[in-house]
Design an enzyme around this catalytic site. Structure first.
Site, mmCIF file in Angstrom:
data_model
loop_
_atom_site.group_PDB
_atom_site.id
_atom_site.type_symbol
_atom_site.label_atom_id
_atom_site.label_comp_id
_atom_site.label_asym_id
_atom_site.label_seq_id
_atom_site.Cartn_x
_atom_site.Cartn_y
_atom_site.Cartn_z
ATOM 1 N N GLY A 29 0.818 -1.208 0.000
ATOM 2 C CA GLY A 29 0.000 0.000 0.000
ATOM 3 C C GLY A 29 0.848 1.252 0.000
ATOM 4 O O GLY A 29 2.085 1.191 -0.082
ATOM 5 N N ASN A 51 3.945 -9.024 -1.231
ATOM 6 C CA ASN A 51 2.513 -8.858 -1.041
ATOM 7 C C ASN A 51 1.821 -10.167 -1.431
ATOM 8 O O ASN A 51 2.341 -10.932 -2.248
ATOM 9 C CB ASN A 51 1.977 -7.717 -1.903
ATOM 10 C CG ASN A 51 0.589 -7.271 -1.475
ATOM 11 O OD1 ASN A 51 0.329 -7.056 -0.301
ATOM 12 N ND2 ASN A 51 -0.311 -7.123 -2.436
ATOM 13 N N THR A 169 -0.415 9.101 4.247
ATOM 14 C CA THR A 169 0.041 8.783 2.894
ATOM 15 C C THR A 169 -1.058 8.112 2.081
ATOM 16 O O THR A 169 -1.785 7.263 2.592
ATOM 17 C CB THR A 169 1.279 7.856 2.954
ATOM 18 O OG1 THR A 169 2.272 8.449 3.781
ATOM 19 C CG2 THR A 169 1.859 7.621 1.569
ATOM 20 N N HIS A 235 -11.161 7.342 16.853
ATOM 21 C CA HIS A 235 -11.956 6.773 15.763
ATOM 22 C C HIS A 235 -13.267 6.128 16.224
ATOM 23 O O HIS A 235 -14.324 6.398 15.639
ATOM 24 C CB HIS A 235 -11.136 5.763 14.968
ATOM 25 C CG HIS A 235 -10.208 6.400 13.982
ATOM 26 N ND1 HIS A 235 -9.511 5.681 13.041
ATOM 27 C CD2 HIS A 235 -9.862 7.696 13.784
ATOM 28 C CE1 HIS A 235 -8.774 6.503 12.306
ATOM 29 N NE2 HIS A 235 -8.963 7.727 12.751
ATOM 30 N N GLU A 380 -11.182 -1.552 11.074
ATOM 31 C CA GLU A 380 -10.024 -1.931 11.882
ATOM 32 C C GLU A 380 -10.196 -1.487 13.326
ATOM 33 O O GLU A 380 -9.754 -2.165 14.260
ATOM 34 C CB GLU A 380 -8.743 -1.336 11.302
ATOM 35 C CG GLU A 380 -8.273 -2.037 10.044
ATOM 36 C CD GLU A 380 -6.986 -1.445 9.503
ATOM 37 O OE1 GLU A 380 -6.286 -0.739 10.255
ATOM 38 O OE2 GLU A 380 -6.686 -1.679 8.318
#
Length: 449
Positions: A29, A51, A169, A235, A380
């Site tokens: 990623g 990956n 990013t 979050h 997540e």
């Protein structure tokens, strides 16, 4: 090219001994690309990337061939512009079979819930060259979980946890590229810890982080670093509630924003109330695991993004933990209303500051295979809550607010899966978080199951 599953781009290595030696990055990623570019700046010798097999790896392999096995990263801002650059891979692996046993440092740039399966697939406990494992984005307990999968070799391996990935990013905007990324901002302060009491590698990691212009503090144990990730506390209350989940699971493009005040976003007296309760519940678990809980307001202000002292006094920040709950909620609400705009930006000719809070929701979407993908925020975060709640149960610590958040997410999540049909999801997207991870961490802590 060698005769394994790897692609060998170049065979030569620098004449110097680098801090991380031959370095393999797990993941493909944007964060993996950025880390590769920064590690390439004199911190490694050979540089590999691996990956799992799939459409993403196929596309990346084709792009790497076209681009001479180069990865490119661009960092925004005049002060950080020198951190932009390029990295040349010596190895690229599709899938976890037939890995060359040459890697001294393995860097995990993947979601923390994937660590156990990756270690099992790589058969990392049988590698002879590896000395250091670096976890870029761990959750609370990740270091213990990784060690639980390493068997006897954990005694000789240095497993190092960062508090969080050090930047924001994305893949390069406007480019259909799998090998170029764009970093909007860097963190101000990171924490790092090793599983080994006498660790040389942790000093190398600290030096690497500081070379990026980021403060880095080495703390006593991994859980101390892992508990200093702002997303753990922020979050769930902001993004696991009916308002946010309706936006995230909607088929229509959202016109709401992640950090705005209700009704433009989720910030309200209720979400801030939830934030305070969640912080206190998580702090009880962290303390039981041997770490010092954070001062949430100080952490948000000093280590993430500050507000003007005229808005929040130093005294308010320093004494936050000692305040009554209603005062804590009031101070946090001030903080979130104060960063609706960037208070340190330059106002335009109409006196308006940069709209700091206008971050769109990431929503569910169908990928190229027609499968539904659930965004990492808050998927997540939900999985982290499940793990923390499982640990709390073993510790006989009550977490009613955490349980309410878990149930809120699961209700929306299961309704969406039922509506769309299980066949329209990848198995890993609808797999229930396993209690095995909780048991493994508990055992690694030296507790009885």
């Amino acid at each position: 090219m060698n005769n394994t599953a790897a692609y060998t781009g170049i065979d030569s290595k620098p004449a110097y001994e680098s801090p991380f030696g031959h370095t393999l990055i797990v993941g493909a990623g944007p964060a993996a690309i950025q880390v590769a570019v920064h590690i390439f700046r004199g911190w490694c010798e050979g540089l590999g990337l691996i990956n799992r097999k799939g459409a993403h790896s196929d596309r990346m392999k084709e792009e790497l061939k076209k681009n001479g096995f180069n990865l490119t990263a661009r960092v925004q801002g005049e002060k950080a512009g020198h951190l932009s650059g390029k990295a040349t891979l010596t190895h690229f692996y599709e899938g976890y079979d037939q890995i060359d046993d040459i890697w001294q440092t393995v860097i995990f740039c993947t979601p923390s819930d994937s660590y156990p399966s990756i270690i099992d697939d790589l058969k990392l406990d049988s590698w002879k060259a590896v000395k250091t494992i670096l976890l870029i984005s761990p959750g609370p307990g990740s270091n213990l979980l990784v060690n639980s999968r390493l068997g006897k070799v954990k005694e000789s391996l240095d497993v190092i946890s960062l508090s969080t990935y050090y930047a924001a990013t994305k893949f390069e905007p406007g480019m259909p590229s799998m090998v170029s990324c764009f970093t909007k901002a860097l963190k101000k302060h990171l924490y790092v810890a090793s599983s080994q009491k006498e660790s040389t590698a942790v000093s190398h990691v600290k030096a690497f982080i500081e070379s990026l212009g980021i403060r880095c503090t080495v703390v006593r144990q991994p859980i101390e670093a892992e508990s200093r990730n702002v997303t753990t506390y922020v979050h769930p209350p902001l993004f696991i509630n009916p308002f946010s989940l309706n936006e995230i699971f909607s088929h229509q493009k959202s016109n709401k924003y992640m950090y705005k005040i209700y009704p433009e976003g989720p910030v309200s007296q209720h979400s801030i109330h939830t934030m305070v309760l969640l912080w206190k519940e998580i702090s009880a678990v962290i303390k039981q695991m041997g770490a010092n809980p954070i001062n949430l307001l100080k952490f948000l202000n000093d280590d993430n993004y500050p507000v003007l002292e005229k808005t929040l006094s130093r005294s308010d920040i320093e004494t936050f933990v000692q305040q009554e709950p209603i005062t804590q909620e009031y101070l946090l609400y001030i903080r979130y209303t104060s960063i609706l705009i960037d208070p340190f930006s330059t106002p335009d000719d109409r006196g308006r500051y940069f709209d700091f809070s206008a971050v769109p929701y990431k929503q569910v979407y169908r990928d190229r295979n027609g499968k539904w993908v659930i965004p990492r925020v808050p998927y997540e975060d939900y999985k982290n809550l499940k793990l923390l709640y499982g640990l709390a149960q073993k510790m006989n610590i009550l977490m009613p607010q955490t349980l309410e958040l878990i149930r809120c997410f699961e209700e929306k999540y299961h309704a969406f899966i039922k509506q769309q049909g299980k066949d329209s999801f990848y198995p890993e997207q609808i797999a229930e978080p396993s209690s095995n991870d909780v048991d493994a961490i508990w055992s690694e802590m030296g507790m009885e199951k």
